[in-house]
Design an enzyme around this catalytic site. Structure first.
Site, PDB file in Angstrom:
ATOM      1  N   ASP B 413       5.049  -2.096  11.170  1.00  0.00           N
ATOM      2  CA  ASP B 413       5.936  -1.857  10.047  1.00  0.00           C
ATOM      3  C   ASP B 413       5.998  -3.088   9.142  1.00  0.00           C
ATOM      4  O   ASP B 413       6.257  -4.195   9.623  1.00  0.00           O
ATOM      5  CB  ASP B 413       7.325  -1.543  10.624  1.00  0.00           C
ATOM      6  N   GLU B 442       1.080  -1.115   8.106  1.00  0.00           N
ATOM      7  CA  GLU B 442       1.839  -0.277   7.168  1.00  0.00           C
ATOM      8  C   GLU B 442       2.365  -1.160   6.048  1.00  0.00           C
ATOM      9  O   GLU B 442       3.498  -1.594   6.047  1.00  0.00           O
ATOM     10  CB  GLU B 442       3.003   0.431   7.877  1.00  0.00           C
TER      11      GLU B 442
END
Lengths: 676, 676
Positions: B413, B442
């Site tokens: 993330d 990401e």
């Protein structure tokens, strides 16, 4: 399990894709004295810290770095490409690097401003951070910055950490009633008054704190990048080549020097001036047997009178040579010598240093050859000789000998048949004490080798220009030279002819062909040259299909004088080149559509100067076309242009411009945009 | 005067522009197990020596180099670009280099052949050289080569050094009368009989001498270049994302795993499965105050029950997790976990390691923010903490903890808000003992940072695909990913939606839009994914102009089951992807003209397989166009194609092919060329 990370905090800023960098910094890019080097790189890190960057540069004599500020190429979109530049002021080896760091106080200001705009009310933590940053800056501040920082600190401590719930504007010290409305506008629904913070968000404070603070998270390139700076002549020069023996030796050349200067030539290039071998001497038209009066090829270097450091007695003495060079110098003409590493059978080195030559196991000496071609009058040195260090040194000494006689330019014969490490070493050796010496590579071979010679240090290079005669060929080739990255290190010299190359285009096109090629050479490339005879449109080959001249001057002495019908055009072009900076660069070219393949058009631009050239490459018929100026050039919609060749004036416009060129009237326009 | 050159003969061979090399070898290029790495470079030297070159490569466990032969890319023109290749057979860090040398015997043969063809008569010196070379080879020869070399040497010594003046062919040992005429033809006017030399010019001898000789003038790259090899899934994988809490926790997920496998998904990606913070928990639709039953965002990691190494009690136990992973493994589905380096206010680290977090001078803790955005429910760790080595190690331990529970894929993330050196270190640390672990970045941020994350080691990366919806945008973007050099290290994963991104195109286009985007994602990129809800064409944003879902699953528990009208198309596409190797690669794409901007067409080819895709990007109206197959693709003039989505067959041809697509019938063709 990997070892724990080292004790030193890893740097968070990345510097990537620094440019210009030639083969990852293995070789130096080139600039000439007075040029500006623009350096760029991707500079970025995680998070939203405000970054700073500089180009560091160091000249050949400098003891430390000088810095130039870098800025984002496109600040508006927060792009990560940064650029900065510096001017190079001296010949020699420079180096440059990039340093980047982050600026905690600027980052704090940026974040604070965004929070104020967003109407955030509780700023207690933020204000405590700001105070610490200002305190740190205070410690390291110069006297003239300290007061500003102290004032800001005092002010910061006076600010309310949490905005009141009321909508009345907070009062900032020194705010005036007249500012009230603006302040109200800047203030968000229930937050702080942005104007109240103006005193800590002002650029003067930012600059003072930056000056006073250590560079946080400083990162530099792992290694500085090299930059070779040479004289302007390496980039921009007009060359004339003549055989001194056809002009009456050094004294005769001295007599035509004023005319060469008047014609606007910067460089006078002389084929080898050394004694010529007798054994295996070539006769007229490269015949294997020379008659008793045949002079031989100047490239068959060495005889009883001496080798590479001697002059041919028929040309004069070394003193005559020195006088010629001195006279050229007075006239602003540089004399370029040929440096051809090969020996006739009579070269003193063959007896003094037999170990420097290729000897076969059966004892025979190996002459120069590339089967089926054979050069029976010359012997190559053996760079793999066991005595190679002495051989290399002797060759360097030859160059330094002529440097000591005032020669600053060498046209090196066939460098691609000698080891690249040798050239790298030799050129560095010459430049060590004579950084203003220019070496021109005469290599016509595969692209990789031609590029490599430029990479290892040649300041200027011969090109394929003579063989690029169609519009498509010229466009593709010049685009490669000017826009593919080669422009960083490869300086083309567009010779329109040489003693070895009389192209079929010239053989068949007559004077219009010579005019077209002359204009192309002189306006496409900042360095160009012609070999004498060009101005007479000499165009008879030794036989059909050959690029050799009939009765080539390489093997015979001619009686030459400096005249010929093309001289006025040559003088005009050389003057135009000197008056228009746009023609003194390579990478500023844009080719234009002409809607006719027989017409080639291009523009070159530099600050305050723009030139548009249109040349017909059809020597036989008149050609009409439409030269298209794209709007992207940024020229005015209609621009007055002057044809510098004949003084005619025209109005050109963005879009299509009618052009008619042909052998009867003119082969080319060289148009200066009068108000670019 | 420069110092004399060093005592060691400088190497004369140049190796330039080795490829692939990422940022001059600073970072590794990537391949997957079973791939072939093609390596190329400019290899050349002065003169006319015959050169040899090899790629040297070394796998992660290898003790020495293995070599693959390199050859000129275009041998016919003597080009200087060489290429060679090798297959990568294991995950981990490989390295490769290039070695080049010259072959004196091959050079001698080449020169001799040219001289024979040119009719040169006196070859005494040449023969003496050849004999020396064969004698040298004899010394180092293997037993099975020695005899051949000795025979050739004997023969060479028997040859007449100077050809006779007569035109009768010289007699070679073993020559037969029937060869006489040919030999006569090969013989030049007054030279040697070329056929007589066949015994020394034969390829077997050349090979034997090469094997027996030291490598002359050997040169290698200064440093080997790095290559990272990862599992095929890193390049080619179909991803499905679901929130386990909406499927009944780990046990519920285990129940739908067979269906996920049947649909053809390779990877099941789960958002964070850890305990969720209570303090500052977010309510539905990202509201600041949560009700007592609101579950909070899974990305607010950490609570009394534990942090990054614990599982949320509502999902099951760690044993339940292990059972789910084992079941997925049986079914050929890899479970991917989220790795989000952030902590809720209740994360154990906040009390155990307060020094790992940003604390302001006034003592307050700094939550995550990017003004005006604020993430009040999470705290970022402070990578500049004085205790950073322990922090970094703890984060690595989290990943290794899940690896020990069978997880081989991590979707990371927001990696762009953490230091790049941290990722470089962490990924290397994971790969040290687990080279088959895949890390997906990401990051949606600036291009330089997205590229840098892939450079420092991320095996796969999110992309801008969701925001590229027009034909021009898709063509430009995919061309950048596939052809700009990025294909060497950046593996795109084309997620068609995510819990954060519901693009306006999907919001307004209904089912046809979902079909078009699904086909594009699954056929443009070898890795693609969807987030659950996509198969139901869920498309209601939280408010107009937002890309957030209404009642987002990030803040609420849904009752989900694996159904939805798009599942048949999804299963079909996943099966097509597995059956067609051309769809498993990125850099084999060619975009096709369609003469209609609402139709995008492209072909992908791999050995024995070619697929042509045509997709309508207009969800509202039928569109007609002409997909143009250029002859340069090398397909047959007419080729039978099968639409793999519905089994229809067509004849397509080089040139224009009529296409009609629309929301009523079909949004796309996925055509396999039946005999490419």
């Amino acid at each position: 399990m990997p070892p724990p990370p080292s004790d030193r905090r890893p740097a968070r800023i990345q510097i990537e894709r620094p440019e210009p960098a030639l083969d990852c910094g293995r070789y130096a890019v080139k600039r000439s004295v007075g040029d500006t080097l623009e350096v760029s790189a991707d500079i970025f890190r995680d998070g939203h810290e405000v970054l700073r960057a500089v180009v560091r540069h160091r000249g050949p004599e400098a003891s430390g770095w000088t810095e130039s500020t870098m800025a984002r190429v496109d600040a508006s979109v927060g792009g990560d490409r940064w650029t900065g530049s510096f001017e190079v002021t001296a010949c020699g080896r420079w180096s440059y690097s990039i340093a980047a760091w982050h600026d905690p106080f600027a980052s704090w200001c940026d974040e604070l401003a965004r929070k104020l705009r967003a109407g955030q009310r509780d700023l207690a933590g933020e204000l405590s951070e700001g105070a610490v940053l200002l305190e740190q800056a205070q410690t390291g501040a110069r006297d003239d910055d300290r007061e500003l920082i102290e004032q800001a600190l005092t002010f910061l401590r006076s600010l309310p950490p949490v905005a009141a719930e009321t909508t009345a504007p907070a009062t900032a010290p020194g705010s005036r009633r007249s500012r009230g409305r603006r302040a109200l506008k800047a203030r968000s629904a229930a937050g702080h008054d942005e104007a109240a913070y103006a005193a800590v968000l002002r650029p003067e404070l930012l600059a003072a704190v930056e000056r006073s603070s250590a560079r946080a998270g400083l990162v530099t390139l792992p290694e500085p990048l090299p930059l070779e700076v040479d004289p302007v002549l390496a980039r921009f020069s007009s060359w004339y080549e003549l055989f001194p023996r056809s002009f009456g030796g050094f004294a005769g050349v001295e007599r035509v020097l004023p005319e060469i200067a008047r014609l606007g030539f910067d460089v006078l290039y002389l084929p080898p001036i050394h004694p010529i071998g007798v054994k295996n001497r070539k006769g007229p038209n490269n015949s294997l047997v020379a008659g008793p009066d045949d002079p031989g090829s100047p490239w068959a270097i060495g005889a009883a009178e001496g080798g590479h450091s001697a002059v041919h007695p028929d040309l004069g003495t070394l003193e005559d040579f020195d006088r010629m060079v001195a006279r050229a110098d007075e006239l602003g003409v540089a004399v370029a010598l040929d440096f051809a590493i090969q020996c006739s059978a009579d070269h003193p080195w063959l007896s003094e240093h037999p170990e420097w030559f290729h000897r076969r196991p059966d004892g025979t000496l190996k002459y120069a050859e590339n089967p089926p071609k054979r050069y029976q009058d010359i012997y190559n040195v053996n760079f793999d000789s066991d005595d190679w260090p002495a051989l290399w040194q002797a060759l360097l000494d030859v160059v330094l000998h002529w440097v000591s006689h005032g020669v600053k330019i060498f046209r090196v014969d066939n460098p691609h048949t000698k080891p690249l490490p040798f050239w790298q070493w030799l050129i560095a050796g010459v430049h060590r004490h004579h950084p203003d010496v220019i070496m021109l590579a005469e290599a016509f071979t595969r692209t990789t080798m031609m590029r490599a010679l430029a990479k290892v240090g040649f300041n200027q290079s011969y090109t394929y220009f003579t063989w690029k005669n169609s519009r498509a060929e010229l466009t593709e080739y010049v685009t490669e030279l000017a826009c593919s990255g080669m422009q960083e290190y490869y300086r083309p010299n567009f010779f329109a002819n040489t003693p070895d190359i009389l192209h079929a285009y010239l053989q068949h096109g007559g004077r219009p062909a010579f005019e077209a090629r002359l204009v192309l050479a002189a306006t496409l490339s900042p360095a160009y040259g012609i070999y004498s005879g060009f101005e007479h449109c000499e165009n008879v080959p030794v036989h059909t299909g050959s690029e050799e001249y009939l009765d080539s001057e390489k093997y015979e002495i001619k009686q030459r004088s400096l005249d010929g019908p093309l001289l006025p055009l040559i003088a005009s072009l050389n003057a135009i080149r000197r008056a228009n900076p746009a023609l003194q660069r390579l990478d500023n070219i844009t080719f234009l559509e002409t809607e006719n393949d027989a017409l080639i058009a291009y523009t070159k631009r530099s600050p305050g100067n723009a030139v548009i050239c249109v040349v017909s490459i059809d020597p036989d018929r008149e050609q009409q076309g439409l030269a298209v100026l794209p709007a992207s050039l940024g020229l005015p919609p209609v621009c007055a242009v002057t044809d510098l060749l004949d003084g005619e004036r025209y109005d050109w416009r963005i879009g299509r411009n009618y052009v008619r060129l042909g052998p009867r009237e003119r082969m080319a326009h060289v148009l200066r945009v009068d108000a670019p």
